[in-house]
Design a protein around this motif. Structure first.
Motif, PDB file in Angstrom:
ATOM      1  N   ASP A   1       0.884  -1.179   0.000  1.00  0.00           N
ATOM      2  CA  ASP A   1       0.000   0.000   0.000  1.00  0.00           C
ATOM      3  C   ASP A   1       0.918   1.224   0.000  1.00  0.00           C
ATOM      4  O   ASP A   1       1.311   1.750   1.049  1.00  0.00           O
ATOM      5  CB  ASP A   1      -0.921  -0.006   1.205  1.00  0.00           C
ATOM      6  CG  ASP A   1      -1.828  -1.239   1.217  1.00  0.00           C
ATOM      7  OD1 ASP A   1      -2.081  -1.775   0.133  1.00  0.00           O
ATOM      8  OD2 ASP A   1      -2.241  -1.643   2.321  1.00  0.00           O
ATOM      9  N   ILE A   2       1.288   1.674  -1.161  1.00  0.00           N
ATOM     10  CA  ILE A   2       2.370   2.665  -1.307  1.00  0.00           C
ATOM     11  C   ILE A   2       1.825   4.080  -1.145  1.00  0.00           C
ATOM     12  O   ILE A   2       0.753   4.415  -1.656  1.00  0.00           O
ATOM     13  CB  ILE A   2       3.030   2.511  -2.689  1.00  0.00           C
ATOM     14  CG1 ILE A   2       3.590   1.095  -2.850  1.00  0.00           C
ATOM     15  CG2 ILE A   2       4.144   3.534  -2.864  1.00  0.00           C
ATOM     16  CD1 ILE A   2       4.161   0.832  -4.214  1.00  0.00           C
TER      17      ILE A   2
ATOM     18  N   VAL B   1      -2.715   7.027  -0.793  1.00  0.00           N
ATOM     19  CA  VAL B   1      -2.188   5.662  -0.755  1.00  0.00           C
ATOM     20  C   VAL B   1      -2.671   4.915  -2.000  1.00  0.00           C
ATOM     21  O   VAL B   1      -3.863   4.943  -2.344  1.00  0.00           O
ATOM     22  CB  VAL B   1      -2.627   4.937   0.520  1.00  0.00           C
ATOM     23  CG1 VAL B   1      -2.030   3.519   0.549  1.00  0.00           C
ATOM     24  CG2 VAL B   1      -2.195   5.730   1.741  1.00  0.00           C
ATOM     25  N   HIS B   2      -1.714   4.336  -2.632  1.00  0.00           N
ATOM     26  CA  HIS B   2      -2.027   3.429  -3.744  1.00  0.00           C
ATOM     27  C   HIS B   2      -2.096   2.019  -3.146  1.00  0.00           C
ATOM     28  O   HIS B   2      -1.081   1.367  -2.906  1.00  0.00           O
ATOM     29  CB  HIS B   2      -0.944   3.500  -4.819  1.00  0.00           C
ATOM     30  CG  HIS B   2      -1.290   2.726  -6.045  1.00  0.00           C
ATOM     31  ND1 HIS B   2      -1.109   3.220  -7.311  1.00  0.00           N
ATOM     32  CD2 HIS B   2      -1.830   1.491  -6.248  1.00  0.00           C
ATOM     33  CE1 HIS B   2      -1.501   2.341  -8.210  1.00  0.00           C
ATOM     34  NE2 HIS B   2      -1.943   1.262  -7.568  1.00  0.00           N
ATOM     35  N   TYR B   3      -3.359   1.575  -2.924  1.00  0.00           N
ATOM     36  CA  TYR B   3      -3.554   0.301  -2.270  1.00  0.00           C
ATOM     37  C   TYR B   3      -3.308  -0.839  -3.253  1.00  0.00           C
ATOM     38  O   TYR B   3      -3.549  -0.735  -4.450  1.00  0.00           O
ATOM     39  CB  TYR B   3      -4.978   0.193  -1.710  1.00  0.00           C
ATOM     40  CG  TYR B   3      -5.242   1.167  -0.586  1.00  0.00           C
ATOM     41  CD1 TYR B   3      -4.786   0.902   0.698  1.00  0.00           C
ATOM     42  CD2 TYR B   3      -5.955   2.335  -0.814  1.00  0.00           C
ATOM     43  CE1 TYR B   3      -5.034   1.785   1.725  1.00  0.00           C
ATOM     44  CE2 TYR B   3      -6.209   3.210   0.205  1.00  0.00           C
ATOM     45  CZ  TYR B   3      -5.741   2.942   1.485  1.00  0.00           C
ATOM     46  OH  TYR B   3      -5.995   3.815   2.497  1.00  0.00           O
TER      47      TYR B   3
ATOM     48  N   ASP C   1       4.331  -1.029  -8.499  1.00  0.00           N
ATOM     49  CA  ASP C   1       3.971   0.032  -9.426  1.00  0.00           C
ATOM     50  C   ASP C   1       2.821   0.825  -8.827  1.00  0.00           C
ATOM     51  O   ASP C   1       1.770   0.264  -8.483  1.00  0.00           O
ATOM     52  CB  ASP C   1       3.549  -0.561 -10.769  1.00  0.00           C
ATOM     53  CG  ASP C   1       4.692  -1.336 -11.418  1.00  0.00           C
ATOM     54  OD1 ASP C   1       5.862  -1.052 -11.044  1.00  0.00           O
ATOM     55  OD2 ASP C   1       4.431  -2.196 -12.251  1.00  0.00           O
ATOM     56  N   GLY C   2       3.047   2.124  -8.701  1.00  0.00           N
ATOM     57  CA  GLY C   2       2.026   2.991  -8.156  1.00  0.00           C
ATOM     58  C   GLY C   2       1.853   4.223  -8.997  1.00  0.00           C
ATOM     59  O   GLY C   2       2.769   4.680  -9.694  1.00  0.00           O
ATOM     60  N   SER C   3       0.677   4.800  -8.908  1.00  0.00           N
ATOM     61  CA  SER C   3       0.366   6.017  -9.660  1.00  0.00           C
ATOM     62  C   SER C   3      -0.288   6.986  -8.686  1.00  0.00           C
ATOM     63  O   SER C   3      -1.214   6.610  -7.945  1.00  0.00           O
ATOM     64  CB  SER C   3      -0.574   5.697 -10.827  1.00  0.00           C
ATOM     65  OG  SER C   3      -0.876   6.874 -11.535  1.00  0.00           O
TER      66      SER C   3
ATOM     67  N   ASP D   1       5.094   1.870   3.084  1.00  0.00           N
ATOM     68  CA  ASP D   1       4.024   0.882   2.973  1.00  0.00           C
ATOM     69  C   ASP D   1       3.023   1.148   4.081  1.00  0.00           C
ATOM     70  O   ASP D   1       3.386   1.119   5.269  1.00  0.00           O
ATOM     71  CB  ASP D   1       4.575  -0.534   3.065  1.00  0.00           C
ATOM     72  CG  ASP D   1       3.468  -1.577   3.022  1.00  0.00           C
ATOM     73  OD1 ASP D   1       2.407  -1.296   2.430  1.00  0.00           O
ATOM     74  OD2 ASP D   1       3.659  -2.661   3.613  1.00  0.00           O
ATOM     75  N   ASN D   2       1.796   1.432   3.721  1.00  0.00           N
ATOM     76  CA  ASN D   2       0.758   1.811   4.684  1.00  0.00           C
ATOM     77  C   ASN D   2       0.218   0.556   5.379  1.00  0.00           C
ATOM     78  O   ASN D   2      -0.168  -0.424   4.729  1.00  0.00           O
ATOM     79  CB  ASN D   2      -0.370   2.560   3.974  1.00  0.00           C
ATOM     80  CG  ASN D   2      -1.436   3.003   4.961  1.00  0.00           C
ATOM     81  OD1 ASN D   2      -1.169   3.793   5.855  1.00  0.00           O
ATOM     82  ND2 ASN D   2      -2.643   2.494   4.792  1.00  0.00           N
ATOM     83  N   ASP D   3       0.188   0.570   6.700  1.00  0.00           N
ATOM     84  CA  ASP D   3      -0.376  -0.501   7.510  1.00  0.00           C
ATOM     85  C   ASP D   3      -1.363   0.119   8.485  1.00  0.00           C
ATOM     86  O   ASP D   3      -1.120   1.216   9.023  1.00  0.00           O
ATOM     87  CB  ASP D   3       0.720  -1.246   8.272  1.00  0.00           C
ATOM     88  CG  ASP D   3       1.602  -2.056   7.346  1.00  0.00           C
ATOM     89  OD1 ASP D   3       1.108  -2.472   6.283  1.00  0.00           O
ATOM     90  OD2 ASP D   3       2.795  -2.254   7.688  1.00  0.00           O
TER      91      ASP D   3
END
Length: 1465
Positions: A1212-1213, A1231-1233, A1239-1241, A1287-1289
């Motif tokens: 989860d970036i 957050v890009h879950y 790869d995130g946008s 990384d989202n937690d």
């Protein structure tokens, strides 16, 4: 402590101190080591002489004590022979009194018990002995060998060490302590190849001196005290001697004549409050050691030792008769202190002693001094008396001859000349004074035969008596031993009934002559004692508990006749009396028991006596070799305020003595110097003196006989030509410029001061200043004084300055004075001119070593051009400081000279006192002390040069001819304060809040609100302009103060600059010369005179010509070629350049302690030269506002931090970012879950406003240190953008995935494709795929950048790539940001560029918000076939199970039906 003696011993405390590193354990040690063993020590003293005594009528004695032992007033110790016999001081015929110890020297001895310190005595005595012998042998050591490149330490050390082997006597064993002391020399022998030279002069003396503290620190004994109690003792005087060099060590190889300590000459002060006054000078030899080791002591006392038992017989006058039987309150027999004693018949000798002869009365020579003792010339007088007869005529009186008191004396015809004297003239009548022409004076007697009570010079009819005075002079014979006749021998030992001392009451003072009213008398009896048997201990230490008297009998063989020659040339820098004019100095010279005086020179503080004082046939006790090694002290007392002890005389030698400077000490400290020489000659000395280590046989023509008598001039002996300095005709030019800052006395202002210059006995009086308030300069400035001065520099007298004020009614008070020493700095050659060194400019050509004097060729400048802007003044400053990071300049062409000290302290500028120097004036007669306060200043200069002796030769030209105008002038003063360094903190946090205050005269500039908070190295960058009148307002004061919340503010420190010196200096210190001449820009020419006009002024005095230039200039804003060439020539003359000086700050509350430094410079522009150029802008660099816009587009290959239920790696970036130092502006993206594959946008914008200092390439961050702080501090950091990927937690801490740090001034060039992004740029094999330009660039130049940058993770000191970020960076100024606004993230205004929401996969959502949807994307899309088959199989299985479950029931239901059917059928 007793107030009368000022010395009292109370006891000792034995302490043991130990130090160790580490923390204390807190435990107390109760056990101590055993005390050292105690030994019985003996102290012996031989009194050789006691001189320079004050006149007194009572007898005098000296007492020796160590601790409480030997103190006759202390009853806790056993009595000892610690006091000398009483005696009356004798007059030496000139000034002082002395004790008549001619043929018998008093000896005192004291025994005491102390802890044994022999192990330290032996070591220190051995070390001291080695040091003395090394110093002696250093004279005979060979010269150090020449050091060559091939020399080895062995070659250099061995010759010297082999010569030093003579130090060791093979007959004397080396104890272990001696090896320890000799080992101190081992490091010296291997430390330096220059050992021989160091050993000759330095280390030998240091070894000799460094052994002194060992004696003081290791000896446990109390200081020795020698006191001279009076009788009775109302105020005993004493002097304490430390124990160094006294303890005798048997292991130390002493020479035969130096077993005891060296002869000491302690000075007994008159009182402790007046250290400059002497009461007595003692010459005493001391011995201190163990009593068990004293067997050899009597051999070295230079004469036989006599021990006497003495007692006093006391009598009282009762009914007109003397009787000793009934004495109320006083015994008939007592000791010297009056304590009761036994009659002489009952006195027994101590144990081990026996009598040697009968009791005898003390020789009267010890008690009754002769009135003419010590005099060389006596004026005899006899008064002739007549009375009026019946007829009115005058006739002989009943008592024809009397003295001045009227006592009958023999007639003048019967007065005989004593033996050893001769009459120089016959009797004559005194006709001077209050007498008539015949010398008679008249009076009236009350009774017949009684003298008149008053005498008158004029005769009257009622006068009944008259008298006149007859005089004659007699002198002592030159061959007579005057000291043998210094006592009155009218009473002899054969007439003991006349040898008495008388007193009016018991306990009063005894006197030798009987007076009316005396009711008490006493006389002294003594008896000689000798030891019964020889002992291993000195006999004088076996008398403990017995009060005896001892002495060393010199006889006739223990004496030597000497002649002392004192050559007194001049006294220098004598201190005058307080509030008085210069005194009339006279020098009194005292040598043992004789003294003489020089002639009186009135009205001078530098008297030139040029006089030789001869002391003929002075008897000195002891071996002549001992006198040579330890000569008596010569004491010179100048007037009655200053005195100076000169230890030791000079033995006779082939070369004449040389004049030396001896310091004079007064009550307030140093009181001047004495230029003198001393020569001690032995009457029986052979030719050549001491040769080969032994004295030769005496010859009839000794040293005195073969030396010529000094020349006789004007009634005195003068210094011989070989010793007297050679005088030369000299010219002293005086430049008297003016007086500054004079403070009057008694609250009276100084009105019209004048100056007196005194040198070499001549006085130059300068006309007074008419009005000190309007013009403090003298109306006439140049003067010439011709005088004779010594050729040798060390003999040249100083120049003495006196400032006198002119008050009403002719009153001229003394305002101030100064003494100018070291006249060598003012000496000039006759044909030399005081000028600056001529420049030497190298000439390019085939021979680069040649130089060319004018005409001058200016070399062409460098071909490198400055392709960037000139920059501000701070760029020049940082370039000069070596900080190229903060400077915009590439070359040092336009450089700035930074001095690490005051401009006055730069050696090449001569303190900026080349035109005139500043001499502080001090109050006359005031207490000088260590830091006297001046009462004013004298501005002037001196020039000293020789004149031709031939009157026909023209004198050299004068030096002080072309002088600037002496009128005050208005000046514009610009003070540039750049920064301060290492300021002393004033706040509790160790910082201060400094601000600047500039004062000139009555004007003060500087605001207290313009302070720099919380720093000790502030940067001010301020310029102050102030108008002042020089020299009325010449002292510029720059102060730094600490700003406090409530005034007054504390002063940190200040510095004072003399503007007049800078304005008058020929180094052009009023405005520094820049290296380049510019007509515009920050470095524009600011002086009032253009370079060509300044050069014309310099050429007028220096004679310059022929200037040329090669090549055009390449810098911006060049001036005319003429000005550029003129500036180059000016700089070639080493004038003061454009500079920055570092001045030290001091505070009057803490004098002498540095409070910090301030870097600054001062420009002075006289108003008469026109307006100056524009000031230099040194305002501190101000930061500019910028806005950084960072758009996070996408991420690639970010390491996943989680694994989903399906086993996929995902994260989860989100991205956070901030500028370094601005953590409070941290921003983050959404957050890009469920980002698969990293790869995130985002399409997210960060906006960071900040302050940037472009010149230093730093971000300026104002912040408060604490929340309660009132002021902000400034922090400067490099502009750095920090981006972190996380990384989202939800139920744990977020995981760190990577970081990207981008320094905006050195930004790495980004990759245009993600596959090209790497830690190190990859070089494409194809030309079109390569990135153009350098690998790094500055965002402040390029403004925009977009591409891919790598994220890294630090592991174990290495970096590895953890992902890639696609960013776009844009840097805008504050104005551009206002014109193109943009919001954070995707907020409005969403422009520049417009950010659309990112296109993310459907699986990118938070699973807590849609659990079923999460299962769909996590399970169904990947396992739907399996799920379908599984569901079908499960359905079939359920059907089967249902069939199996329901089959028995069905069968059971069918069977009854079948039965019924069967029944029915």
């Amino acid at each position: 402590m007793l107030q009368d003696t000022m010395v009292a011993y109370r006891g000792r405390v034995l302490l043991e101190l130990s130090t160790h590193t580490g923390d204390s354990d807190g435990r107390q040690q109760d056990s101590i080591r055993l005390l050292p063993r105690r030994h019985r020590l003996g102290l012996c003293a031989v009194f050789y002489s006691a001189t320079m005594l004050s006149p007194m009528s009572e007898p005098l004695r000296f007492e020796l004590s160590i601790g409480n032992h030997g103190d006759t007033g202390d009853t806790t110790c056993h009595p000892a022979a610690s006091a000398t016999p009483q005696g009356h001081p004798l007059f030496d015929g000139n000034r002082y009194y002395y004790m008549p110890w001619h043929d018998s020297k008093p000896v005192v001895a004291v025994t005491s018990t102390w802890e044994d310190a022999g192990q330290r005595w032996d070591g220190q005595n051995l070390l001291h002995s080695v040091g003395e012998r090394l110093v002696i042998l250093s004279i005979s050591l060979p010269c150090p060998p020449r050091v060559t490149p091939t020399s080895t330490p062995y070659d250099l050390h061995v010759p010297s060490m082999s010569h030093l082997c003579h130090l060791h006597d093979p007959s004397i064993p080396f104890p272990q302590t001696f090896y320890i002391s000799m080992s101190l020399l081992c490091p010296i022998s291997t430390s330096s190849p220059y050992f021989l030279h160091v050993l000759h002069m330095s280390h030998l003396c240091h070894l000799h001196v460094l052994s002194c503290p060992l004696h003081i620190s290791s000896c446990p004994l109390r200081p020795l005290s020698i006191s001279c109690p009076l009788n009775p003792p109302p105020h005993p005087l004493n002097v304490s001697l430390p124990p160094p060099y006294l303890p005798m060590s048997p292991l130390c190889p002493h020479p035969p004549h130096s077993l005891c300590a060296p002869l000491m000459s302690p000075h007994v002060p008159r009182c402790p409050q007046a250290p400059g006054h002497l009461h007595a000078q003692l010459r005493v030899r001391l011995w201190l050691g163990r009593v068990a080791e004293s067997q050899e002591l009597p051999r070295y006392l230079e004469g036989p030792l006599h021990v006497y038992a003495e007692m006093y017989e006391n009598q009282m006058k009762i009914l007109g008769k003397w009787s000793g039987r009934t004495l109320p309150g006083h015994p008939s027999f007592s000791d010297v202190a009056g304590r009761a004693g036994l009659p002489r018949e009952r006195i027994r000798p101590p144990k081990g002693w026996r009598w040697d002869g009968p009791w005898a009365v003390e020789p009267p020579r010890r008690l009754l001094p002769a009135p003419e003792a010590g005099m060389d010339e006596v004026l005899e007088e006899v008064y002739e008396n007549q009375s009026r007869q019946r007829g009115g005529e005058w006739g002989p009186a009943a008592v024809p001859s009397t003295d001045v008191a009227g006592t009958a004396v023999p007639p003048k015809e019967e007065v005989a000349c004593p033996q050893g004297w001769h009459v120089t003239d016959d009797w004559r009548v005194e006709v001077t004074g209050a007498v008539d022409e015949a010398g008679w004076e008249y009076g009236v007697s009350v009774e017949a035969g009684d003298p008149s009570t008053a005498w008158h010079p004029k005769e009257e009819m009622y006068h009944t008596q008259r008298r006149r005075r007859w005089l004659r002079t007699r002198r002592r014979d030159s061959g007579a031993q005057g000291w043998e006749q210094d006592a009155d021998v009218a009473h002899s030992p054969e007439a003991p009934d006349k040898v008495w001392e008388y007193a009016s009451l018991w306990g009063g003072r005894f006197h030798p002559r009987r007076r009316a009213g005396d009711v008490c008398r006493r006389r002294c009896w003594h008896r000689l004692m000798v030891p019964e048997l020889s002992s291993s201990v000195a006999a004088i230490f076996l008398l403990e508990g017995t009060a005896v008297r001892m002495g060393v009998d010199g006889g006739t063989e223990g004496w030597g006749s000497f002649q002392l020659r004192c050559y007194l040339f001049q006294a220098l820098e004598l201190k005058p009396h307080a509030g008085a004019a210069p005194t009339d100095p006279v020098a009194h010279v005292s040598f043992v028991h004789v003294s003489q005086s020089t002639r009186v020179l009135p009205g001078t503080l530098d008297p030139v006596w040029d006089q030789a004082l001869l002391f003929h046939r002075v008897p000195l006790y002891g071996d002549p070799r001992g006198v040579r090694d330890e000569p008596p002290a010569v004491v010179v007392e100048v007037t009655y305020r200053q005195w100076a002890p000169m230890e030791g005389g000079h033995p006779c030698s082939a070369a004449p003595p040389r004049l030396q400077r001896y310091p004079l000490e007064g009550p307030g400290g140093p009181a001047g110097e004495l230029l003198a020489a001393f020569e001690l000659l032995h009457e029986a000395e052979v030719r050549g003196g001491w040769q080969g280590g032994a004295w030769g046989l005496p010859e009839p023509d000794g040293a005195v006989a073969r030396l010529s008598t000094p020349p006789w001039r004007q009634g005195t002996f003068s210094i011989p030509p070989g010793i007297r300095p050679v005088l030369r005709l000299m010219a002293l030019e005086v430049l008297a410029w003016g007086l500054r800052g004079l403070r009057g006395r008694s609250l009276l202002p100084v009105r019209a001061p004048s100056l007196e210059v005194q040198c070499g006995g001549q006085i130059l009086r300068i006309p007074p200043i008419t009005n000190l308030a309007t013009n403090p300069n003298f109306p006439i400035n140049a003067f010439l004084l011709t005088l004779h001065l010594p050729v040798e520099e060390e003999y040249v007298p100083p120049i003495r300055l006196r400032v006198l004020d002119t008050q009403g009614f002719g009153y001229r008070p003394h305002v101030g004075q100064a003494c100018v020493q070291d006249l060598a700095r003012f000496r000039r050659e006759p044909d030399g001119e005081e000028q600056l060194p001529r420049p030497r400019v190298p000439v390019p050509g085939p021979n680069p070593g040649t130089t060319l004097s004018p005409p001058l060729l200016v070399p062409a400048p460098s071909l490198e051009e400055e392709d960037e802007e000139e920059g501000d003044w701070w760029s020049k400053f940082y370039m000069a400081m070596g900080d190229t990071a903060k400077s915009h300049r590439r070359t040092h062409r336009d450089s700035l000279k930074v001095y690490g000290c005051e401009l006055e302290a730069v050696p090449q500028f001569e303190g900026l006192q080349d035109f005139c120097q500043t001499f502080p004036l001090y109050q006359p007669g005031g207490h000088q002390g260590d830091d006297p306060v001046p009462v004013g200043e004298f501005k002037g200069l001196f020039c000293l040069y020789p004149l031709p002796e031939d009157p026909g030769v023209p004198p050299p030209p004068r030096h002080f001819q072309e002088l600037p105008p002496s009128q005050p002038q208005q000046c514009l003063v610009r003070v540039y304060i750049v920064r301060a360094l290492d300021l002393s903190p004033r706040d509790r946090n160790g910082m201060c809040d400094p601000y600047v205050r500039v004062s000139l005269g009555s004007k003060t500039l500087g605001q207290r609100d313009q302070y720099v908070p919380n720093t000790v190295e502030p940067v001010f960058g301020r310029m102050f302009e102030v108008m002042g009148t020089v020299p009325l307002e010449k002292d510029l004061r720059v102060s730094l103060l600490d700003h406090d919340l409530l005034p007054p503010d504390q002063e940190i420190g200040s510095t004072t600059i003399d503007l007049e010196n800078r304005l008058l200096s020929r180094f052009r210190a009023h405005c520094g010369l820049p290296p380049l001449y510019r007509t515009a820009g920050p470095g524009r020419w600011r002086d009032q005179l253009s370079p060509s006009r300044a050069l014309e002024h310099l050429a007028h005095t220096r004679g310059l010509f022929g200037i040329a230039e090669r090549g055009p200039p390449t810098y911006r804003h060049p001036g005319a070629p003429r000005e550029r060439l003129a500036l180059h020539v000016l700089r070639a003359w080493n004038l003061v350049p454009e500079h920055l000086e570092t001045r030290t700050l001091y505070n009057s509350a803490q004098p002498g302690l540095e409070q910090g430094k301030v870097q600054m410079w001062v420009d002075i522009f006289p108003a008469s030269l026109g307006p100056p150029g524009p000031p230099v802008d040194i305002t501190p660099r101000q930061p500019q506002s910028y806005e950084l816009r960072c758009v996070v587009w996408n991420t690639r290959d970010v390491e996943p931090g989680d694994i989903n239920a399906a086993g996929q790696r995902m994260s989860d970036i989100y991205v956070t970012g901030w500028l370094d130092g601005l953590e409070e502006q941290k921003q983050r993206t959404d957050v890009h879950y469920r980002a698969l594959q990293g790869d995130g946008s985002f399409h997210w914008r960060f906006v960071f406003p900040f302050q940037y200092l472009a010149a230093e390439r730093r971000c300026v961050l104002p912040q408060k240190e604490h929340f309660w702080s009132l002021d902000e501090t400034v922090l400067k950091v490099p502009p750095k953008l920090i981006l972190q990927v996380w990384d989202n937690d939800k139920f744990s801490a977020d995981d760190f995935l990577g970081v990207l740090e981008l320094e905006l001034t050195r930004l790495p060039r980004p990759a245009q494709r993600p596959q090209d992004c790497a830690l190190k740029p990859r070089l494409s094999p194809w030309p079109w795929g390569r990135i153009g330009g350098p690998p790094h660039f500055s965002l402040f130049r390029q403004k925009q950048a977009r591409g891919w940058w790598p994220c890294v993770v630090h592991e174990g000191g290495t970096r590895r790539m953890a992902g890639k970020l696609e960013l776009s960076l844009e840097l805008l100024s504050e104005k551009e940001a206002e014109e193109r606004p943009a919001g954070k993230g995707r907020e409005e205004p969403n422009a520049y560029p417009t950010l659309q929401p990112p296109v993310r996969p459907d699986s990118s959502f938070l699973w807590l918000r849609a659990p079923l949807r999460a299962l769909r994307y996590a399970v169904w899309q990947r396992h739907r076939c399996r799920i379908t088959v599984t569901l079908a199989l499960l359905l079939l299985l359920l059907l089967l199970l249902n069939f199996i479950y329901s089959a028995p029931v069905t069968v059971a239901l069918l069977r009854p039906h079948e039965r019924n059917t069967a029944r029915s059928h």
